[in-house]
Design a protein around this motif. Structure first.
Motif, PDB file in Angstrom:
ATOM      1  N   THR A  14       0.858  -1.172   0.000  1.00 14.66           N
ATOM      2  CA  THR A  14       0.000   0.000   0.000  1.00 14.66           C
ATOM      3  C   THR A  14       0.894   1.221   0.000  1.00 14.66           C
ATOM      4  O   THR A  14       2.089   1.116  -0.166  1.00 14.66           O
ATOM      5  N   ALA A  15       0.314   2.384   0.174  1.00 14.36           N
ATOM      6  CA  ALA A  15       1.113   3.607   0.154  1.00 14.36           C
ATOM      7  C   ALA A  15       2.159   3.580   1.248  1.00 14.36           C
ATOM      8  O   ALA A  15       1.949   3.052   2.326  1.00 14.36           O
ATOM      9  N   GLY A  16       3.295   4.163   0.972  1.00  9.00           N
ATOM     10  CA  GLY A  16       4.368   4.241   1.965  1.00  9.00           C
ATOM     11  C   GLY A  16       5.152   2.949   2.028  1.00  9.00           C
ATOM     12  O   GLY A  16       5.313   2.241   1.047  1.00  9.00           O
ATOM     13  N   TYR A  17       5.621   2.608   3.211  1.00  7.65           N
ATOM     14  CA  TYR A  17       6.483   1.444   3.421  1.00  7.65           C
ATOM     15  C   TYR A  17       5.754   0.494   4.333  1.00  7.65           C
ATOM     16  O   TYR A  17       5.805   0.605   5.544  1.00  7.65           O
ATOM     17  N   PRO A  18       4.995  -0.470   3.766  1.00 10.14           N
ATOM     18  CA  PRO A  18       4.102  -1.314   4.558  1.00 10.14           C
ATOM     19  C   PRO A  18       4.852  -2.274   5.459  1.00 10.14           C
ATOM     20  O   PRO A  18       5.961  -2.687   5.167  1.00 10.14           O
ATOM     21  N   SER A  19       4.218  -2.658   6.564  1.00  6.52           N
ATOM     22  CA  SER A  19       4.786  -3.625   7.500  1.00  6.52           C
ATOM     23  C   SER A  19       3.763  -4.704   7.787  1.00  6.52           C
ATOM     24  O   SER A  19       2.759  -4.449   8.434  1.00  6.52           O
ATOM     25  N   PRO A  20       3.992  -5.933   7.271  1.00  5.57           N
ATOM     26  CA  PRO A  20       3.045  -7.000   7.560  1.00  5.57           C
ATOM     27  C   PRO A  20       3.039  -7.350   9.026  1.00  5.57           C
ATOM     28  O   PRO A  20       3.973  -7.029   9.754  1.00  5.57           O
ATOM     29  N   ALA A  21       2.003  -8.043   9.439  1.00  7.67           N
ATOM     30  CA  ALA A  21       1.898  -8.413  10.847  1.00  7.67           C
ATOM     31  C   ALA A  21       3.100  -9.222  11.264  1.00  7.67           C
ATOM     32  O   ALA A  21       3.564 -10.094  10.557  1.00  7.67           O
ATOM     33  N   GLY A  22       3.607  -8.946  12.428  1.00 11.33           N
ATOM     34  CA  GLY A  22       4.782  -9.666  12.905  1.00 11.33           C
ATOM     35  C   GLY A  22       5.472  -8.869  13.984  1.00 11.33           C
ATOM     36  O   GLY A  22       4.903  -7.972  14.592  1.00 11.33           O
ATOM     37  N   THR A  23       6.743  -9.170  14.174  1.00 15.06           N
ATOM     38  CA  THR A  23       7.511  -8.541  15.233  1.00 15.06           C
ATOM     39  C   THR A  23       8.076  -7.221  14.758  1.00 15.06           C
ATOM     40  O   THR A  23       8.808  -7.177  13.780  1.00 15.06           O
ATOM     41  N   ALA A  24       7.744  -6.148  15.422  1.00 11.55           N
ATOM     42  CA  ALA A  24       8.252  -4.845  15.018  1.00 11.55           C
ATOM     43  C   ALA A  24       9.727  -4.737  15.339  1.00 11.55           C
ATOM     44  O   ALA A  24      10.198  -5.233  16.348  1.00 11.55           O
ATOM     45  N   VAL A  25      10.472  -4.094  14.440  1.00 11.83           N
ATOM     46  CA  VAL A  25      11.878  -3.820  14.685  1.00 11.83           C
ATOM     47  C   VAL A  25      12.049  -2.322  14.840  1.00 11.83           C
ATOM     48  O   VAL A  25      11.169  -1.553  14.494  1.00 11.83           O
ATOM     49  N   PRO A  26      13.183  -1.882  15.379  1.00  8.38           N
ATOM     50  CA  PRO A  26      13.309  -0.474  15.726  1.00  8.38           C
ATOM     51  C   PRO A  26      13.075   0.496  14.586  1.00  8.38           C
ATOM     52  O   PRO A  26      12.687   1.629  14.809  1.00  8.38           O
ATOM     53  N   ASN A  27      13.322   0.075  13.330  1.00  3.19           N
ATOM     54  CA  ASN A  27      13.164   1.024  12.239  1.00  3.19           C
ATOM     55  C   ASN A  27      11.721   1.152  11.765  1.00  3.19           C
ATOM     56  O   ASN A  27      11.455   1.837  10.789  1.00  3.19           O
ATOM     57  N   GLY A  28      10.812   0.437  12.423  1.00  4.83           N
ATOM     58  CA  GLY A  28       9.414   0.572  12.081  1.00  4.83           C
ATOM     59  C   GLY A  28       8.927  -0.445  11.079  1.00  4.83           C
ATOM     60  O   GLY A  28       7.751  -0.522  10.801  1.00  4.83           O
ATOM     61  N   THR A  29       9.846  -1.254  10.497  1.00  2.00           N
ATOM     62  CA  THR A  29       9.406  -2.331   9.632  1.00  2.00           C
ATOM     63  C   THR A  29       9.026  -3.511  10.499  1.00  2.00           C
ATOM     64  O   THR A  29       9.025  -3.418  11.715  1.00  2.00           O
ATOM     65  N   LEU A 153      15.544  -7.231   4.859  1.00  4.77           N
ATOM     66  CA  LEU A 153      16.875  -6.862   5.347  1.00  4.77           C
ATOM     67  C   LEU A 153      16.836  -5.878   6.502  1.00  4.77           C
ATOM     68  O   LEU A 153      17.879  -5.554   7.074  1.00  4.77           O
ATOM     69  N   GLY A 154      15.661  -5.389   6.866  1.00  3.26           N
ATOM     70  CA  GLY A 154      15.569  -4.399   7.927  1.00  3.26           C
ATOM     71  C   GLY A 154      16.049  -3.024   7.504  1.00  3.26           C
ATOM     72  O   GLY A 154      16.485  -2.222   8.337  1.00  3.26           O
ATOM     73  N   ALA A 155      15.995  -2.721   6.207  1.00  2.00           N
ATOM     74  CA  ALA A 155      16.399  -1.408   5.708  1.00  2.00           C
ATOM     75  C   ALA A 155      15.343  -0.370   6.059  1.00  2.00           C
ATOM     76  O   ALA A 155      14.167  -0.688   6.245  1.00  2.00           O
ATOM     77  N   ALA A 156      15.754   0.876   6.121  1.00  4.43           N
ATOM     78  CA  ALA A 156      14.834   1.942   6.513  1.00  4.43           C
ATOM     79  C   ALA A 156      13.846   2.288   5.408  1.00  4.43           C
ATOM     80  O   ALA A 156      12.750   2.753   5.687  1.00  4.43           O
ATOM     81  N   ALA A 277      24.145 -16.256   3.922  1.00  5.25           N
ATOM     82  CA  ALA A 277      23.527 -16.029   5.230  1.00  5.25           C
ATOM     83  C   ALA A 277      22.014 -15.921   5.175  1.00  5.25           C
ATOM     84  O   ALA A 277      21.312 -16.441   6.046  1.00  5.25           O
ATOM     85  N   VAL A 278      21.489 -15.245   4.145  1.00  5.13           N
ATOM     86  CA  VAL A 278      20.089 -14.819   4.182  1.00  5.13           C
ATOM     87  C   VAL A 278      19.100 -15.973   4.234  1.00  5.13           C
ATOM     88  O   VAL A 278      17.986 -15.814   4.738  1.00  5.13           O
ATOM     89  N   ALA A 279      19.466 -17.144   3.706  1.00  3.73           N
ATOM     90  CA  ALA A 279      18.538 -18.277   3.740  1.00  3.73           C
ATOM     91  C   ALA A 279      18.511 -18.973   5.087  1.00  3.73           C
ATOM     92  O   ALA A 279      17.603 -19.764   5.355  1.00  3.73           O
ATOM     93  N   HIS A 280      19.476 -18.660   5.959  1.00  2.00           N
ATOM     94  CA  HIS A 280      19.634 -19.427   7.195  1.00  2.00           C
ATOM     95  C   HIS A 280      19.215 -18.684   8.455  1.00  2.00           C
ATOM     96  O   HIS A 280      18.824 -19.317   9.438  1.00  2.00           O
ATOM     97  N   PHE A 281      19.312 -17.366   8.474  1.00  2.00           N
ATOM     98  CA  PHE A 281      18.917 -16.633   9.672  1.00  2.00           C
ATOM     99  C   PHE A 281      18.507 -15.212   9.310  1.00  2.00           C
ATOM    100  O   PHE A 281      18.894 -14.682   8.264  1.00  2.00           O
ATOM    101  N   PRO A 282      17.700 -14.566  10.147  1.00  2.00           N
ATOM    102  CA  PRO A 282      17.261 -13.199   9.864  1.00  2.00           C
ATOM    103  C   PRO A 282      18.426 -12.228   9.844  1.00  2.00           C
ATOM    104  O   PRO A 282      19.439 -12.415  10.521  1.00  2.00           O
ATOM    105  N   VAL A 283      18.262 -11.188   9.046  1.00  2.00           N
ATOM    106  CA  VAL A 283      19.285 -10.156   8.892  1.00  2.00           C
ATOM    107  C   VAL A 283      18.659  -8.799   9.158  1.00  2.00           C
ATOM    108  O   VAL A 283      17.533  -8.532   8.727  1.00  2.00           O
ATOM    109  N   ASP A 284      19.381  -7.945   9.863  1.00  4.89           N
ATOM    110  CA  ASP A 284      18.969  -6.554  10.061  1.00  4.89           C
ATOM    111  C   ASP A 284      20.176  -5.679   9.753  1.00  4.89           C
ATOM    112  O   ASP A 284      21.101  -5.577  10.557  1.00  4.89           O
TER     113      ASP A 284
END
Length: 478
Positions: A14-29, A153-156, A277-284
């Motif tokens: 949707t408009a802006g930078y959407p965040s699906p339901a889940g665990t929020a990270v500090p950058n708002g994603t 990737l947890g990008a802003a 790395a990306v297939a094996h564990f989360p990245v921020d």
């Protein structure tokens, strides 16, 4: 797949930078529920205060098989993934396929295959420059993919993501665009010995052009980076550190966040190769504080020929075009040309649009699982594989770093690695043999070649048993 199907599957933006339901990270994603944030107790990426759940953390005495036909509450079973991957149900040389070459490329779930077919069958168009309906739809899918990569990737912002063919092209882009402008005679580029050739050769080419130096960072006996040597090699001359977040040949997971923090004290930038790395564990990437982060889609259950470069916005905005052509310009005249803003400035020509659609589907598929549970499963499977292969006479595993992903590179006394791979192939077991595009890492062990079995979330303990049994037969037959 009809247009509405493609729309529902591939346009969750949707408009802006959407965040699906889940665990929020500090950058708002947001990340899927159960995802461990880097630095947390459950973080398998390293850099936190609690040991991550890599295989070396598992009990070393006769680990139990982690197989479970149905995922327990909050857990993971490989069957959840296997049922989605058609190729895993074929036979090779009369045997069920055992795909243990995931470090080279991963197999694709039907969701990715159907997304590619659906795009070409119902939505194919070029992007950005068309005014018609299908051009708008294709553009929305393409940019939905960019937003999904940014979240993953947890990008802003999605604007921090540049689409490329893969990790190799991303590293070359950084070398030629950023490197040419920021490196000169006497500058140092620090590159650990464990790196893939794609994270060595581009820097050698750049160093030759700019008269900078590529400085290898040695490994310790366990295949981990010698952090004392790394600290000693850093200096005011260091302009860049290029390091993988997981080694493709040793499985080593370096403490990238700590290495980055130390490099930044000297004003150096850090490029992180995340291909393995990306297939094996989360990245921020923000938690890592990486200046650049690169990965390939085909090692992430997505199509070949698509990948991504992340860069901090202030760095990306300063990068000059590497290639010229359509899409990367605002206006062209024989007297003066103006360029588009990033990221489009670095995406000349028609990109791999269907590849982005497939990458989006792959990310949706992977993040539909509890990634913390997946990491725990891979940890237990790795421990089981290490214990099982230890029973094969003459087999020696390379690397014993305390942090690693599920990569099992090995030698077998009396057998050439290529002959090992050919023998296993007769039993339908696919492994890689050769130098794995990591000759300096193998040279650390006095080797020029080795065999490698690399595991993914859809591999099972039964497949590990088949690998060990086939190797035992090879030893008994010679």
């Amino acid at each position: 797949m009809t247009i509405p199907d493609v729309d529902r599957a591939l346009r969750p933006v949707t408009a802006g930078y959407p965040s699906p339901a889940g665990t929020a990270v500090p950058n708002g994603t947001a990340l899927p529920a159960g995802t461990a944030l880097p630095g947390s107790a459950a973080d398998p990426a390293g850099g936190g205060t609690t040991a991550p759940p890599h295989p070396q953390s598992a009990p070393q005495s006769a680990p139990q098989s982690p197989s479970d036909p149905a995922a327990p509450p909050g857990g993971f079973s490989p069957e959840l993934a296997r049922r989605d991957v058609p190729i895993l149900h074929r036979t090779v040389n009369g045997h069920p396929l055992v795909w243990l070459d995931n470090g080279a490329t991963t197999q694709k779930p039907r969701q990715v295959i159907e997304a590619l077919s659906g795009f070409y069958g119902a939505a194919n168009s070029n992007i950005h420059r068309g005014a018609h309906t299908m051009a708008r739809e294709a553009t929305e899918m393409y940019e939905a993919g960019r937003a999904a990569v940014a979240r993953f990737l947890g990008a802003a912002s999605p604007d921090d993501i540049v689409f490329v063919r893969g990790t190799t092209e991303a590293i070359n882009l950084v070398a030629q665009s950023w490197g040419r402008s920021h490196l000169g005679p006497g500058d140092d580029i620090l590159v650990p010995v464990l790196e893939h050739h794609s994270n060595i050769v581009p820097w050698q080419l750049l160093a030759k052009e700019t008269r900078a130096r590529v400085v290898p960072v040695p490994l310790g006996p366990d295949g981990g980076i010698d952090l004392d040597a790394y600290a000693d090699l850093l200096s005011v001359r260091t302009r860049l550190v290029a390091v993988s977040q997981a080694s493709n040949v040793l499985g080593t997971v370096p403490p990238v966040r700590e290495m980055t923090a130390l490099a930044h004290r000297y004003g150096a930038k850090v490029l992180v190769d995340g291909a393995q790395a990306v297939a094996h564990f989360p990245v921020d990437v923000q938690a890592l504080d990486a200046d650049f982060y690169v990965f390939s889609g085909h090692k992430l259950f997505a199509p070949t020929g698509i990948g991504a470069l992340y860069a901090k916005p202030e760095i990306l905005g300063d990068m000059a075009p590497w290639q010229g052509g359509g899409n990367m310009i605002e206006s062209v005249d024989f007297s003066h040309t103006t360029y588009a803003p990033v990221p489009h400035r670095l995406e000349a020509g028609t990109g791999h649009i269907a590849g982005v659609v497939g990458l989006l589907a792959a990310l949706n598929w992977l993040t539909s699982f509890d990634r913390q549970a997946v990491a725990a499963y891979e940890t237990s499977l790795m421990a089981y594989a290490q214990h099982t292969l230890a029973a094969v006479p003459g087999l020696e595993l390379l690397g014993s770093a305390p942090d690693r992903i599920a990569v099992l590179t090995f030698t077998l006394a009396g057998h050439d690695p290529a002959a090992i791979a050919e023998w296993l192939d007769r039993d339908g077991i696919a492994v890689r043999a050769g130098h794995h595009c990591a000759q300096p890492a193998l040279a650390h062990y006095g080797l020029t070649s080795a065999a490698r079995a690399s595991l993914a979330l859809y591999n099972t303990p039964e497949e590990v048993d088949q690998l060990a049994a086939s190797l035992l037969r090879l030893q008994q037959d010679t």
